[in-house]
Design a protein around this motif. Structure first.
Motif, short mmCIF file in Angstrom:
data_model
loop_
_atom_site.label_atom_id
_atom_site.label_comp_id
_atom_site.label_asym_id
_atom_site.label_seq_id
_atom_site.Cartn_x
_atom_site.Cartn_y
_atom_site.Cartn_z
N ASP A 1 37.82 -42.60 20.17
CA ASP A 1 38.08 -41.26 20.68
C ASP A 1 38.56 -40.43 19.50
O ASP A 1 39.61 -40.72 18.92
CB ASP A 1 39.13 -41.30 21.79
CG ASP A 1 38.66 -42.10 22.99
OD1 ASP A 1 37.56 -41.83 23.48
OD2 ASP A 1 39.39 -43.01 23.42
N THR A 2 37.76 -39.44 19.13
CA THR A 2 38.07 -38.63 17.96
C THR A 2 38.14 -37.16 18.33
O THR A 2 37.52 -36.71 19.30
CB THR A 2 37.00 -38.80 16.86
OG1 THR A 2 35.71 -38.48 17.40
CG2 THR A 2 36.98 -40.22 16.32
N VAL A 3 38.91 -36.42 17.56
CA VAL A 3 38.96 -34.97 17.67
C VAL A 3 38.63 -34.43 16.28
O VAL A 3 39.21 -34.87 15.28
CB VAL A 3 40.34 -34.46 18.14
CG1 VAL A 3 40.38 -32.93 18.12
CG2 VAL A 3 40.65 -34.99 19.53
N TRP A 4 37.69 -33.50 16.25
CA TRP A 4 37.24 -32.88 15.00
C TRP A 4 37.53 -31.40 15.04
O TRP A 4 37.28 -30.73 16.06
CB TRP A 4 35.73 -33.08 14.85
CG TRP A 4 35.33 -34.51 14.72
CD1 TRP A 4 35.09 -35.40 15.73
CD2 TRP A 4 35.12 -35.22 13.51
NE1 TRP A 4 34.75 -36.62 15.22
CE2 TRP A 4 34.75 -36.54 13.86
CE3 TRP A 4 35.19 -34.88 12.16
CZ2 TRP A 4 34.47 -37.51 12.91
CZ3 TRP A 4 34.90 -35.84 11.21
CH2 TRP A 4 34.55 -37.14 11.58
N ASP A 5 38.06 -30.85 13.94
CA ASP A 5 38.28 -29.41 13.81
C ASP A 5 37.03 -28.78 13.22
O ASP A 5 36.50 -29.26 12.22
CB ASP A 5 39.47 -29.12 12.90
CG ASP A 5 40.80 -29.51 13.51
OD1 ASP A 5 40.88 -29.63 14.76
OD2 ASP A 5 41.77 -29.70 12.74
N ILE B 1 37.98 -22.81 14.03
CA ILE B 1 37.52 -21.96 15.13
C ILE B 1 37.30 -22.73 16.43
O ILE B 1 37.04 -22.14 17.46
CB ILE B 1 36.22 -21.21 14.74
CG1 ILE B 1 35.10 -22.18 14.42
CG2 ILE B 1 36.49 -20.26 13.59
CD1 ILE B 1 33.74 -21.53 14.30
N GLY B 2 37.41 -24.06 16.36
CA GLY B 2 37.22 -24.85 17.56
C GLY B 2 37.49 -26.31 17.30
O GLY B 2 37.77 -26.73 16.17
N ASN C 1 36.91 -23.84 22.32
CA ASN C 1 37.03 -22.68 21.45
C ASN C 1 38.52 -22.48 21.15
O ASN C 1 39.34 -22.38 22.07
CB ASN C 1 36.44 -21.45 22.15
CG ASN C 1 36.47 -20.22 21.29
OD1 ASN C 1 37.53 -19.71 20.95
ND2 ASN C 1 35.29 -19.73 20.97
N ALA C 2 38.89 -22.42 19.87
CA ALA C 2 40.29 -22.31 19.48
C ALA C 2 40.91 -20.98 19.91
O ALA C 2 42.11 -20.92 20.19
CB ALA C 2 40.43 -22.50 17.97
N ARG C 3 40.13 -19.93 19.96
CA ARG C 3 40.67 -18.61 20.31
C ARG C 3 40.85 -18.43 21.81
O ARG C 3 41.88 -17.96 22.27
CB ARG C 3 39.75 -17.51 19.75
CG ARG C 3 40.29 -16.10 19.90
CD ARG C 3 39.38 -15.06 19.24
NE ARG C 3 37.98 -15.19 19.54
CZ ARG C 3 37.38 -14.77 20.67
NH1 ARG C 3 38.09 -14.20 21.61
NH2 ARG C 3 36.08 -14.91 20.84
N THR C 4 39.83 -18.83 22.59
CA THR C 4 39.86 -18.57 24.04
C THR C 4 40.30 -19.76 24.87
O THR C 4 40.67 -19.61 26.03
CB THR C 4 38.46 -18.16 24.54
OG1 THR C 4 37.56 -19.27 24.39
CG2 THR C 4 37.94 -16.94 23.79
#
Length: 136
Positions: free
Chosen positions: A81-85, A93-94, A112-115
């Motif tokens: 289980d990975t999380v990628w920026d 941005i996400g 989406n990092a903004r919304t």
């Protein structure tokens, strides 16, 4: 030996082969398509991956933010289980959250990092070609 440097440069910028790419489709009407170029280690040890949306030429850079691994059964591949920026113009941005086991992807989502809007994707094995992903 003079031919070795151009050859190494060519290999470094050559497009990925289909076995290094996963094709994914998502969105509320399955209208969003993206190619995910599998992670590679960099010279400084950073893990980097890339995504490109259908119809675009630019690959967006992803860096590994976190990774957890789980042994589900002794005779099965580990689950990762990975999380990628996702980066664009020096900004995150996400985020992509990916669950995989062996060569299979069991979960793939983008936030989406903004919304904060989240989009789920599923692997689209029928879109894989020798040169990457192709959607009709």
């Amino acid at each position: 030996m003079r031919w070795l440097t151009p050859l190494l440069l060519l290999l470094a910028i050559a497009p990925a082969h289909a076995d290094e790419i996963r094709c994914l489709t998502g969105g509320s009407r399955q209208q969003i398509h993206l190619e995910w170029k599998l992670a590679k280690g960099t010279a400084d040890g950073e893990r980097v991956s890339h995504v490109r949306y259908a119809g675009k030429t630019q690959w967006l850079r992803l860096t590994l933010a976190s990774q957890e691994s789980t042994v589900l059964a002794e005779d099965r591949p580990w689950q990762f289980d990975t999380v990628w920026d996702e980066h664009l113009d020096g900004k995150v941005i996400g985020h992509y959250a990916i669950s995989s086991q062996g060569a299979r992807i069991y979960g793939f989502s983008y936030t989406n990092a903004r919304t904060g809007q989240q989009t789920a994707f599923g692997e689209d094995v029928e879109a894989i070609t020798d040169t990457g992903c192709h959607w009709e």
